[in-house]
Every structure is written in structure tokens, then in C-alpha cells.
Design a protein around this motif. Structure first.
Motif, PDB file in Angstrom:
ATOM      1  N   HIS A 255       0.860  -1.192   0.000  1.00 19.89           N
ATOM      2  CA  HIS A 255       0.000   0.000   0.000  1.00 19.89           C
ATOM      3  C   HIS A 255       0.896   1.243   0.000  1.00 19.89           C
ATOM      4  CE1 HIS A 255      -3.661  -2.341   0.696  1.00 19.89           C
ATOM      5  NE2 HIS A 255      -2.998  -3.016   1.615  1.00 19.89           N
ATOM      6  N   SER A 256       1.620   1.422  -1.071  1.00 20.05           N
ATOM      7  CA  SER A 256       2.581   2.530  -1.137  1.00 20.05           C
ATOM      8  C   SER A 256       1.904   3.894  -1.171  1.00 20.05           C
ATOM      9  CB  SER A 256       3.479   2.363  -2.366  1.00 20.05           C
ATOM     10  OG  SER A 256       2.711   2.342  -3.557  1.00 20.05           O
ATOM     11  N   ASP A 257       0.584   3.923  -1.413  1.00 23.09           N
ATOM     12  CA  ASP A 257      -0.151   5.192  -1.426  1.00 23.09           C
ATOM     13  C   ASP A 257      -0.611   5.609  -0.035  1.00 23.09           C
ATOM     14  OD1 ASP A 257      -1.883   3.025  -1.287  1.00 23.09           O
ATOM     15  OD2 ASP A 257      -3.494   4.025  -2.375  1.00 23.09           O
ATOM     16  N   VAL A 258      -0.217   4.861   0.995  1.00 21.33           N
ATOM     17  CA  VAL A 258      -0.617   5.174   2.374  1.00 21.33           C
ATOM     18  C   VAL A 258       0.646   5.452   3.190  1.00 21.33           C
ATOM     19  CG1 VAL A 258      -1.918   4.403   4.396  1.00 21.33           C
ATOM     20  CG2 VAL A 258      -2.612   3.636   2.117  1.00 21.33           C
ATOM     21  N   PRO A 259       1.131   6.686   3.179  1.00 16.53           N
ATOM     22  CA  PRO A 259       2.382   6.983   3.896  1.00 16.53           C
ATOM     23  C   PRO A 259       2.271   6.784   5.397  1.00 16.53           C
ATOM     24  CG  PRO A 259       1.307   9.021   3.172  1.00 16.53           C
ATOM     25  CD  PRO A 259       0.570   7.879   2.520  1.00 16.53           C
ATOM     26  N   VAL A 261       1.590   4.270   7.007  1.00 14.81           N
ATOM     27  CA  VAL A 261       2.064   2.969   7.472  1.00 14.81           C
ATOM     28  C   VAL A 261       3.508   2.705   7.058  1.00 14.81           C
ATOM     29  CG1 VAL A 261      -0.260   2.003   7.458  1.00 14.81           C
ATOM     30  CG2 VAL A 261       1.174   1.722   5.434  1.00 14.81           C
ATOM     31  N   ASP A 262       4.134   3.661   6.400  1.00 15.97           N
ATOM     32  CA  ASP A 262       5.519   3.481   5.955  1.00 15.97           C
ATOM     33  C   ASP A 262       6.453   3.622   7.149  1.00 15.97           C
ATOM     34  OD1 ASP A 262       8.142   3.873   4.831  1.00 15.97           O
ATOM     35  OD2 ASP A 262       7.144   4.310   2.915  1.00 15.97           O
ATOM     36  N   PRO A 263       7.266   2.602   7.449  1.00 13.76           N
ATOM     37  CA  PRO A 263       8.132   2.701   8.637  1.00 13.76           C
ATOM     38  C   PRO A 263       9.122   3.857   8.583  1.00 13.76           C
ATOM     39  CG  PRO A 263       8.730   0.795   7.296  1.00 13.76           C
ATOM     40  CD  PRO A 263       7.437   1.309   6.755  1.00 13.76           C
ATOM     41  N   TRP A 264       9.496   4.299   7.366  1.00 11.65           N
ATOM     42  CA  TRP A 264      10.492   5.368   7.252  1.00 11.65           C
ATOM     43  C   TRP A 264       9.920   6.731   7.656  1.00 11.65           C
ATOM     44  CZ3 TRP A 264      14.969   3.343   7.352  1.00 11.65           C
ATOM     45  CH2 TRP A 264      15.166   2.072   6.795  1.00 11.65           C
ATOM     46  N   ARG A 265       8.625   6.792   7.891  1.00 17.19           N
ATOM     47  CA  ARG A 265       8.028   8.037   8.367  1.00 17.19           C
ATOM     48  C   ARG A 265       8.601   8.429   9.719  1.00 17.19           C
ATOM     49  NH1 ARG A 265       4.829   3.981  10.111  1.00 17.19           N
ATOM     50  NH2 ARG A 265       3.718   4.229  12.103  1.00 17.19           N
ATOM     51  N   MET A 266       9.064   7.444  10.484  1.00 21.52           N
ATOM     52  CA  MET A 266       9.572   7.712  11.818  1.00 21.52           C
ATOM     53  C   MET A 266      10.785   8.633  11.796  1.00 21.52           C
ATOM     54  SD  MET A 266       7.531   6.372  13.870  1.00 21.52           S
ATOM     55  CE  MET A 266       6.355   5.051  14.165  1.00 21.52           C
ATOM     56  N   LEU A 267      11.557   8.594  10.714  1.00 18.65           N
ATOM     57  CA  LEU A 267      12.723   9.471  10.617  1.00 18.65           C
ATOM     58  C   LEU A 267      12.326  10.937  10.526  1.00 18.65           C
ATOM     59  CD1 LEU A 267      14.970   7.470   8.118  1.00 18.65           C
ATOM     60  CD2 LEU A 267      15.321   7.744  10.576  1.00 18.65           C
ATOM     61  N   PHE A 268      11.076  11.190  10.182  1.00 19.09           N
ATOM     62  CA  PHE A 268      10.608  12.564   9.991  1.00 19.09           C
ATOM     63  C   PHE A 268       9.563  12.993  11.021  1.00 19.09           C
ATOM     64  CE2 PHE A 268      11.850  10.594   6.015  1.00 19.09           C
ATOM     65  CZ  PHE A 268      12.790  11.490   5.529  1.00 19.09           C
ATOM     66  N   GLU A 269       8.869  12.020  11.629  1.00 18.81           N
ATOM     67  CA  GLU A 269       7.790  12.338  12.555  1.00 18.81           C
ATOM     68  C   GLU A 269       8.234  12.393  14.013  1.00 18.81           C
ATOM     69  OE1 GLU A 269       4.574   9.644  11.970  1.00 18.81           O
ATOM     70  OE2 GLU A 269       4.027  10.453  10.012  1.00 18.81           O
ATOM     71  N   MET A 270       9.278  11.645  14.359  1.00 15.42           N
ATOM     72  CA  MET A 270       9.722  11.636  15.751  1.00 15.42           C
ATOM     73  C   MET A 270      10.324  12.983  16.129  1.00 15.42           C
ATOM     74  SD  MET A 270       9.204   8.671  17.380  1.00 15.42           S
ATOM     75  CE  MET A 270      10.507   8.397  18.585  1.00 15.42           C
ATOM     76  N   ASN A 271      10.421  13.240  17.415  1.00 15.97           N
ATOM     77  CA  ASN A 271      11.028  14.463  17.925  1.00 15.97           C
ATOM     78  C   ASN A 271      12.410  14.671  17.312  1.00 15.97           C
ATOM     79  OD1 ASN A 271      12.779  16.023  19.928  1.00 15.97           O
ATOM     80  ND2 ASN A 271      10.741  16.313  20.791  1.00 15.97           N
ATOM     81  N   ALA A 272      12.709  15.915  16.957  1.00 21.30           N
ATOM     82  CA  ALA A 272      13.971  16.228  16.278  1.00 21.30           C
ATOM     83  C   ALA A 272      15.181  15.756  17.084  1.00 21.30           C
ATOM     84  CB  ALA A 272      14.062  17.719  16.001  1.00 21.30           C
ATOM     85  N   LEU A 273      15.085  15.789  18.412  1.00 20.73           N
ATOM     86  CA  LEU A 273      16.201  15.358  19.249  1.00 20.73           C
ATOM     87  C   LEU A 273      16.459  13.857  19.129  1.00 20.73           C
ATOM     88  CD1 LEU A 273      15.480  17.448  22.474  1.00 20.73           C
ATOM     89  CD2 LEU A 273      17.172  17.916  20.684  1.00 20.73           C
ATOM     90  N   ALA A 274      15.413  13.097  18.761  1.00 21.06           N
ATOM     91  CA  ALA A 274      15.559  11.646  18.659  1.00 21.06           C
ATOM     92  C   ALA A 274      16.067  11.203  17.287  1.00 21.06           C
ATOM     93  CB  ALA A 274      14.225  10.970  18.942  1.00 21.06           C
ATOM     94  N   ARG A 275      15.939  12.043  16.292  1.00 22.53           N
ATOM     95  CA  ARG A 275      16.240  11.621  14.921  1.00 22.53           C
ATOM     96  C   ARG A 275      17.682  11.171  14.715  1.00 22.53           C
ATOM     97  NH1 ARG A 275      12.798  16.458  11.962  1.00 22.53           N
ATOM     98  NH2 ARG A 275      10.812  15.926  12.981  1.00 22.53           N
ATOM     99  N   PRO A 276      18.693  11.836  15.320  1.00 21.85           N
ATOM    100  CA  PRO A 276      20.063  11.321  15.149  1.00 21.85           C
ATOM    101  C   PRO A 276      20.229   9.886  15.659  1.00 21.85           C
ATOM    102  CG  PRO A 276      20.111  13.570  15.965  1.00 21.85           C
ATOM    103  CD  PRO A 276      18.679  13.118  16.041  1.00 21.85           C
ATOM    104  N   ALA A 349       4.225  13.983   0.551  1.00 24.91           N
ATOM    105  CA  ALA A 349       4.050  15.352   0.049  1.00 24.91           C
ATOM    106  C   ALA A 349       2.802  15.482  -0.819  1.00 24.91           C
ATOM    107  CB  ALA A 349       5.282  15.771  -0.739  1.00 24.91           C
ATOM    108  N   SER A 350       2.446  14.402  -1.517  1.00 28.48           N
ATOM    109  CA  SER A 350       1.281  14.445  -2.412  1.00 28.48           C
ATOM    110  C   SER A 350      -0.034  14.194  -1.681  1.00 28.48           C
ATOM    111  CB  SER A 350       1.433  13.394  -3.524  1.00 28.48           C
ATOM    112  OG  SER A 350       1.286  12.084  -3.002  1.00 28.48           O
ATOM    113  N   GLY A 351       0.046  13.707  -0.442  1.00 33.84           N
ATOM    114  CA  GLY A 351      -1.166  13.405   0.323  1.00 33.84           C
ATOM    115  C   GLY A 351      -1.607  11.966   0.232  1.00 33.84           C
ATOM    116  N   GLY A 352      -1.046  11.207  -0.710  1.00 34.53           N
ATOM    117  CA  GLY A 352      -1.337   9.784  -0.816  1.00 34.53           C
ATOM    118  C   GLY A 352      -2.814   9.466  -0.954  1.00 34.53           C
TER     119      GLY A 352
END
Length: 367
Positions: A255-259, A261-276, A349-352
Motif C-alpha cells: 500500500h505505497s499510497d498510504v504513507p 504505514v511506511d516505517p520510514w516516516r519515523m525518521l521525519f515524525e519523531m522528535n527532532a532530538l531523537a532523529r540522530p 508530500a502528495s497526500g497519498g
């Protein structure tokens, strides 16, 4: 999808009288001591017992549940059906249970839950004639939550935050969880049911297919359960996080049109301090494992000091590090990691899927 591949013993349903309106379905595995509590609570429902049934699928428990539950069934006012299969996973067990169900509306819950007297009635009220609703109920913590491990209390904290968000913003298919959900059996069958090849996240994947088929996903704050747990192993908890990273990666490919559920979203959604920390877990999966252990050490210390927010946030980062290690393992090569991250950013970015459905409109509703 077909029924579970390995049938076993079963307790036949009562045949007298009209078919039930609702079927409560649950899978069980090695929890015979917990089941009687839930089954007795289901015996005190405000809905007449002829209006509902309970279907349990024993997924190869070491101590089969069919015998003891057949004895208990004689004391219950509703029809209890117990089926036994070789261990094939929760998805296969629940799928078998829904296919065995006779009610037009199916409620799925877990064997470690507790329910109030209006549980079945509240769900049924959310499915008026002609509707195609998928209804998520609230999951509240067991009163004994303070006696459970930190990671289980963290789950309760996440459930509470999710319930507030769904109540305010509405629900979608990717929010589906099997602890407290109901839908029309015909909608479930039409989309093919749970995918037994997904050993985790099969609930989310089903929810996405149901929503894409036209079902309306709703959150009902009044349909609640109490969730307890007998999980005590930190190592098993981390292994589960790793498997979720793998399974969510496969789910996202499907389901690539449903961001969402994409695990890589965590790199962008988590608190900025946690991202490194998350990035290093992806870049150096093995060498950073001690960092995860250290984070949980911080979480436990904060927990002992009564610093709940610090404890929960540290637990979240530790879990997500292991989750992304699973996603990294599933991706395999760095090139594939880069492709999946790039795809996530483009789709997000497209809204999926939401954009395709006329984004921004909350068609799910909340009650």
C-alpha cells in the motif's frame, strides 16, 4: 482467502432459534487461565444472549482450550463455539473465526481483555441497516496496569493518546486494531479477510483494504475494553518491535499510497532530538544496540523516580530504534533504503490515499 489450513476439534454452535445478530470473535494462544474471566463478563451483557454468540479459535495452545471451555459453555447463556487449529498465527486464527461466525456484525477482541456490560450493544448500535461501518472502540488500561512492566504501561500511554486523537480527528483504516473492532461480516469476506502471511500488522492491512473498498471507519469512544497483559520479557518486546519494522515494510510495499504505514516516516515524525539516534540505528544496526539498552536503562530510572514523561519518551525512542532496524533488515541494500525513503517523502508530500479521496474531508466520523 481460504480458511485456516489446519483444522482441529471444535465445539458446534447451538442450532435452535434464530441466528445471532452479532458474533464476538477472538483468537487465543496459551491463555486458558484468562479466558473464563472474559467469557463470564460476556454473559452479563445488556443485549439478550440469543442476539449474540462467541467464537474462539485456539491457535495450537499447549493446553487445548476446547475441553475446559466446553464445560464452561454449559453455564453460559449465549452460544459459545470453540475451534482448534495447529499454530498458524493470530491472523489465520481470527480469519477462521470470522468465517465460522453466524452474525451479520462481527466484533473482534483479544483474550486478555475485559469488557463492560454494554460492550456488545454499543458496537451493534454503530451498525444500522445499510451502513458499511468499521468501528474502533477505546482501549483503556487494566486497573492493575501499575503492576505491569514499563513497556506495557507505555503501550497503555500510546492507546490513550491514540483514543484522544481518533475522537477529535476521526479514524482511518490504518488505525485498525484487533483489540476492539467491529464490522459487517460481508464486508470482511468481500475484501478477503486477514492476510495470514503477515504475522504482525495484519489488522492495519485489513483496515486499509476495508476503507479502500468504501467502508467508513469510525471511532466510538463509548465502546471500551480494559487491556491487561501477561508479557514480562523485555527481550521479546524488542524482538516484536523488530518484526513490526519488517512487517510494516512489507505492508508499505503493498500500500505505497498510504504513507501513514511506511516505517520510514519515523525518521521525519519523531522528535527532532531523537532523529540522530534513529538514523544511527539505521546506519549501524549492530553497533548501536547498546544505545537502545542504555535508553531503556534511562527509562527505567526515570520510571522509578516518577518521571513518567521521560520514561515513556525514552521507551518510544528505544522501540523505534529497533523498529527501524527491522525496516533496514527488510530493505537489504542501502540503495533500497534510499529508494524507500524517497518514495515515502514523495507520497507524503502528495497526500497519498487521502488526497485521492478528496483530502482534508473527515468522512470517518466520531461518536
Amino acid at each position: 482467502m481460504s480458511d485456516s489450513p489446519s483444522a482441529g476439534s471444535e465445539t458446534p454452535p447451538r442450532t435452535e432459534g434464530p441466528k445471532p445478530r452479532v458474533s464476538v470473535v477472538m483468537a487465543t494462544y496459551n491463555r486458558l487461565t484468562l479466558l473464563p474471566r472474559l467469557l463470564k463478563q460476556l454473559a452479563t451483557q445488556t443485549l439478550p444472549p440469543t442476539d449474540y454468540e462467541v467464537v474462539i479459535v485456539d491457535d495450537g495452545s499447549k493446553e487445548p482450550a476446547a475441553g475446559p471451555l466446553a464445560e464452561l459453555a454449559q453455564e453460559l447463556p449465549y452460544s459459545l463455539r470453540v475451534e482448534t487449529q495447529k499454530n498458524a498465527g493470530a491472523a489465520a486464527a481470527r480469519h477462521r473465526g470470522v468465517l465460522a461466525a453466524q452474525g451479520e456484525v462481527v466484533i473482534i477482541t483479544d483474550d486478555d481483555m475485559q469488557v463492560p456490560e454494554n460492550f456488545v450493544q454499543r458496537h451493534l448500535e454503530q451498525h444500522p441497516p445499510g451502513s458499511r461501518n468499521v468501528v474502533l472502540g477505546r482501549i483503556d488500561p487494566d486497573p492493575a496496569i501499575l503492576d505491569m512492566p514499563l513497556f506495557e504501561r507505555w503501550y497503555a500511554y500510546l492507546h490513550d493518546r491514540l483514543a484522544k486523537r481518533l475522537h477529535e480527528e476521526g479514524a482511518h483504516g490504518w488505525n485498525l486494531y484487533t483489540g476492539n473492532v467491529s464490522f459487517r461480516r460481508e464486508d470482511y469476506v468481500a475484501v478477503g479477510g486477514f492476510d495470514p502471511n503477515l504475522k504482525q500488522s495484519e489488522d492495519i492491512e485489513l483496515g486499509i483494504r476495508l476503507e479502500k473498498s468504501g467502508c467508513q471507519v469510525r471511532f466510538c469512544n463509548d465502546s471500551y475494553v480494559l487491556h491487561g497483559s501477561d508479557h514480562t520479557s523485555f527481550e521479546k518486546w524488542l524482538a516484536r518491535a523488530h518484526r513490526y519494522g519488517i512487517m510494516d515494510s512489507r505492508l508499505s510495499e503493498r500500500h505505497s499510497d498510504v504513507p501513514q504505514v511506511d516505517p520510514w516516516r519515523m525518521l521525519f515524525e519523531m522528535n527532532a532530538l531523537a532523529r540522530p539516534l534513529l538514523a544511527t540505528a539505521v546506519a549501524l544496526p549492530g553497533p548501536t544496540k547498546p544505545v537502545t539498552d542504555a535508553l531503556m536503562g534511562v527509562a527505567r530510572l526515570a520510571d522509578r523516580l516518577g518521571l513518567n514523561q521521560v520514561a515513556f519518551k525514552s521507551t518510544s525512542v528505544a522501540y523505534t530504534m529497533e523498529y527501524l532496524r527491522g525496516a533496514r533488515a527488510e530493505a537489504g541494500s542501502w540503495r533500497e533504503v534510499a529508494r524507500r525513503i524517497s518514495r515515502y517523502r514523495e507520497v507524503a508530500a502528495s497526500g497519498g490515499f487521502l488526497a485521492q479521496q478528496g483530502a482534508g474531508k473527515d468522512s470517518s466520523g466520531a461518536s
